[in-house]
Design a protein around this motif. Structure first.
Motif, mmCIF file in Angstrom:
data_model
loop_
_atom_site.group_PDB
_atom_site.id
_atom_site.type_symbol
_atom_site.label_atom_id
_atom_site.label_comp_id
_atom_site.label_asym_id
_atom_site.label_seq_id
_atom_site.Cartn_x
_atom_site.Cartn_y
_atom_site.Cartn_z
ATOM 1 N N SER A 102 75.576 33.154 -5.079
ATOM 2 C CA SER A 102 74.590 32.585 -6.008
ATOM 3 C C SER A 102 73.492 31.842 -5.263
ATOM 4 C CB SER A 102 75.277 31.649 -7.009
ATOM 5 O OG SER A 102 75.911 30.572 -6.344
ATOM 6 N N ARG A 103 73.850 31.172 -4.181
ATOM 7 C CA ARG A 103 72.828 30.477 -3.388
ATOM 8 C C ARG A 103 71.921 31.473 -2.673
ATOM 9 N NH1 ARG A 103 73.771 25.850 1.290
ATOM 10 N NH2 ARG A 103 71.558 25.624 1.840
ATOM 11 N N LEU A 104 72.494 32.542 -2.157
ATOM 12 C CA LEU A 104 71.687 33.572 -1.504
ATOM 13 C C LEU A 104 70.686 34.183 -2.480
ATOM 14 C CD1 LEU A 104 74.476 35.294 0.615
ATOM 15 C CD2 LEU A 104 72.366 34.319 1.545
ATOM 16 N N GLU A 105 71.121 34.365 -3.718
ATOM 17 C CA GLU A 105 70.240 34.970 -4.721
ATOM 18 C C GLU A 105 69.050 34.076 -5.067
ATOM 19 O OE1 GLU A 105 72.957 35.719 -7.892
ATOM 20 O OE2 GLU A 105 73.685 37.618 -7.055
ATOM 21 N N GLY A 106 69.153 32.776 -4.758
ATOM 22 C CA GLY A 106 68.068 31.860 -5.062
ATOM 23 C C GLY A 106 67.112 31.620 -3.913
ATOM 24 N N ILE A 107 67.370 32.249 -2.749
ATOM 25 C CA ILE A 107 66.512 32.047 -1.577
ATOM 26 C C ILE A 107 65.193 32.785 -1.761
ATOM 27 C CG2 ILE A 107 66.268 32.597 0.880
ATOM 28 C CD1 ILE A 107 69.254 32.046 1.173
ATOM 29 N N GLY A 108 64.083 32.076 -1.474
ATOM 30 C CA GLY A 108 62.766 32.671 -1.698
ATOM 31 C C GLY A 108 61.882 32.777 -0.478
ATOM 32 N N SER A 109 62.395 32.424 0.702
ATOM 33 C CA SER A 109 61.580 32.514 1.918
ATOM 34 C C SER A 109 62.484 32.605 3.136
ATOM 35 C CB SER A 109 60.675 31.285 2.061
ATOM 36 O OG SER A 109 61.444 30.121 2.323
ATOM 37 N N LEU A 110 61.895 33.017 4.259
ATOM 38 C CA LEU A 110 62.669 33.076 5.493
ATOM 39 C C LEU A 110 63.136 31.694 5.917
ATOM 40 C CD1 LEU A 110 60.725 35.645 7.727
ATOM 41 C CD2 LEU A 110 62.980 35.922 6.700
ATOM 42 N N ALA A 111 62.283 30.708 5.708
ATOM 43 C CA ALA A 111 62.654 29.336 6.061
ATOM 44 C C ALA A 111 63.884 28.897 5.271
ATOM 45 C CB ALA A 111 61.488 28.390 5.790
ATOM 46 N N GLU A 112 63.935 29.247 3.992
ATOM 47 C CA GLU A 112 65.094 28.904 3.169
ATOM 48 C C GLU A 112 66.344 29.660 3.634
ATOM 49 O OE1 GLU A 112 64.311 29.466 -0.968
ATOM 50 O OE2 GLU A 112 62.537 28.185 -0.951
ATOM 51 N N LEU A 113 66.167 30.905 4.057
ATOM 52 C CA LEU A 113 67.293 31.692 4.557
ATOM 53 C C LEU A 113 67.875 31.051 5.812
ATOM 54 C CD1 LEU A 113 69.126 34.181 4.560
ATOM 55 C CD2 LEU A 113 67.322 35.430 5.773
ATOM 56 N N LEU A 114 67.011 30.602 6.719
ATOM 57 C CA LEU A 114 67.487 29.980 7.953
ATOM 58 C C LEU A 114 68.105 28.613 7.676
ATOM 59 C CD1 LEU A 114 64.602 31.019 10.344
ATOM 60 C CD2 LEU A 114 66.934 31.890 10.314
ATOM 61 N N ALA A 115 67.545 27.885 6.712
ATOM 62 C CA ALA A 115 68.135 26.598 6.330
ATOM 63 C C ALA A 115 69.538 26.817 5.751
ATOM 64 C CB ALA A 115 67.243 25.891 5.308
ATOM 65 N N PHE A 116 69.661 27.872 4.959
ATOM 66 C CA PHE A 116 70.977 28.237 4.418
ATOM 67 C C PHE A 116 71.930 28.561 5.563
ATOM 68 C CE2 PHE A 116 73.610 32.026 3.725
ATOM 69 C CZ PHE A 116 74.542 31.518 2.829
ATOM 70 N N GLY A 117 71.446 29.326 6.547
ATOM 71 C CA GLY A 117 72.278 29.699 7.683
ATOM 72 C C GLY A 117 72.779 28.491 8.449
ATOM 73 N N ARG A 118 71.912 27.513 8.657
ATOM 74 C CA ARG A 118 72.317 26.287 9.361
ATOM 75 C C ARG A 118 73.401 25.544 8.575
ATOM 76 N NH1 ARG A 118 69.208 23.664 13.329
ATOM 77 N NH2 ARG A 118 67.301 24.747 13.983
ATOM 78 N N ASP A 119 73.169 25.396 7.286
ATOM 79 C CA ASP A 119 74.110 24.668 6.434
ATOM 80 C C ASP A 119 75.458 25.387 6.367
ATOM 81 O OD1 ASP A 119 74.851 22.628 4.466
ATOM 82 O OD2 ASP A 119 74.717 24.244 2.992
#
Length: 243
Positions: A102-119
């Motif tokens: 569900s969090r992946l489905e809400g990602i809207g940019s590469l920056a958000e994807l990388l922030a998700f990856g770090r977390d």
């Protein structure tokens, strides 16, 4: 015997048969639930054993002890330790992907994807998943069945990342000249490598994550350029691709 008495007796017999059938169904359902519970215990036990004790100490006995079940159930449900480990790999990946979907489905940019990856990296390390992945990758080098299961587990992550990349790069000059499927695999491989690298060089792993953040900033700059600048970049990229 009167007709009414006969019908009453038949009705009572039918009700009795129905109750017996319901009891059999309940017992069967309970038996199936118990078998499923045992399989899940073994799958979870295999994951914990591999992460905590390493592949060298992972055996039917150690897995059964961790799961709190009889050792013979490893072979009854899975046939062998290798088959159990392969199933545990798939089970673990499915559980982790479902947790974050569900969090992946809400990602809207590469920056958000990388922030998700770090977390996610921090949470997965604390949960022992990074240690588990390291042990699994090491074992997969010499055990083909585990290699297939590990690849299938990683592919679950790659598929989710590919969906995100396809969405956030749509309309970008980057997307026009990038294989999204290949990029998703590169991102997945980068994070796997960083997770394992962190164990021997924490500072170096942090630098690698920072470098990925810089690439995300670069991609966002492309998106913010005006039509003329984007057209010029596309023209330049096409010339480079043809050469």
């Amino acid at each position: 015997m009167s007709a009414d008495t006969g019908r009453q007796a038949a009705g009572q017999e039918s009700t009795h048969d129905a109750k017996l059938g319901a009891k059999r169904d309940t017992k069967q359902d309970t038996k199936q639930d118990t078998k499923q519970d045992t399989k899940v215990k073994l799958l979870e036990g295999a994951l914990r054993t591999l992460a905590e004790q390493g592949i060298a100490k992972t055996s039917a006995r150690s897995i059964a002890a961790t799961a709190g079940v009889n050792q013979a159930l490893v072979f009854y449900h899975f046939g062998s330790v290798d088959e159990l480990l392969a199933a545990a790999c798939r089970h673990g990946a499915e559980q982790r992907v479902a947790r974050y979907r569900s969090r992946l489905e809400g990602i809207g940019s590469l920056a958000e994807l990388l922030a998700f990856g770090r977390d996610m990296h921090v949470k997965e390390r604390e949960a022992g998943q990074v240690a588990f992945l390291g042990q699994l990758l090491a074992a997969a080098q010499t055990q083909p069945r585990l290699a297939l299961a590990t690849a299938a587990g990683l592919r679950l992550w790659t598929d989710e990342i590919e969906k995100v990349l396809g969405r956030v790069l749509e309309g970008s000059p980057v997307a026009e000249f990038t294989d999204t499927t290949g990029l998703a695999r590169a991102v997945s491989a980068s994070f796997v490598g960083i997770e394992l690298y962190e164990g021997v060089d924490e500072e170096g792993a942090a630098c690698a994550l920072d470098a990925l953040d810089q690439l995300a900033v670069l991609a966002s700059v492309f998106d913010e350029l005006g039509p003329l600048a984007q057209r010029a970049i596309r023209h330049r990229l096409r010339r480079t691709a043809r050469s």
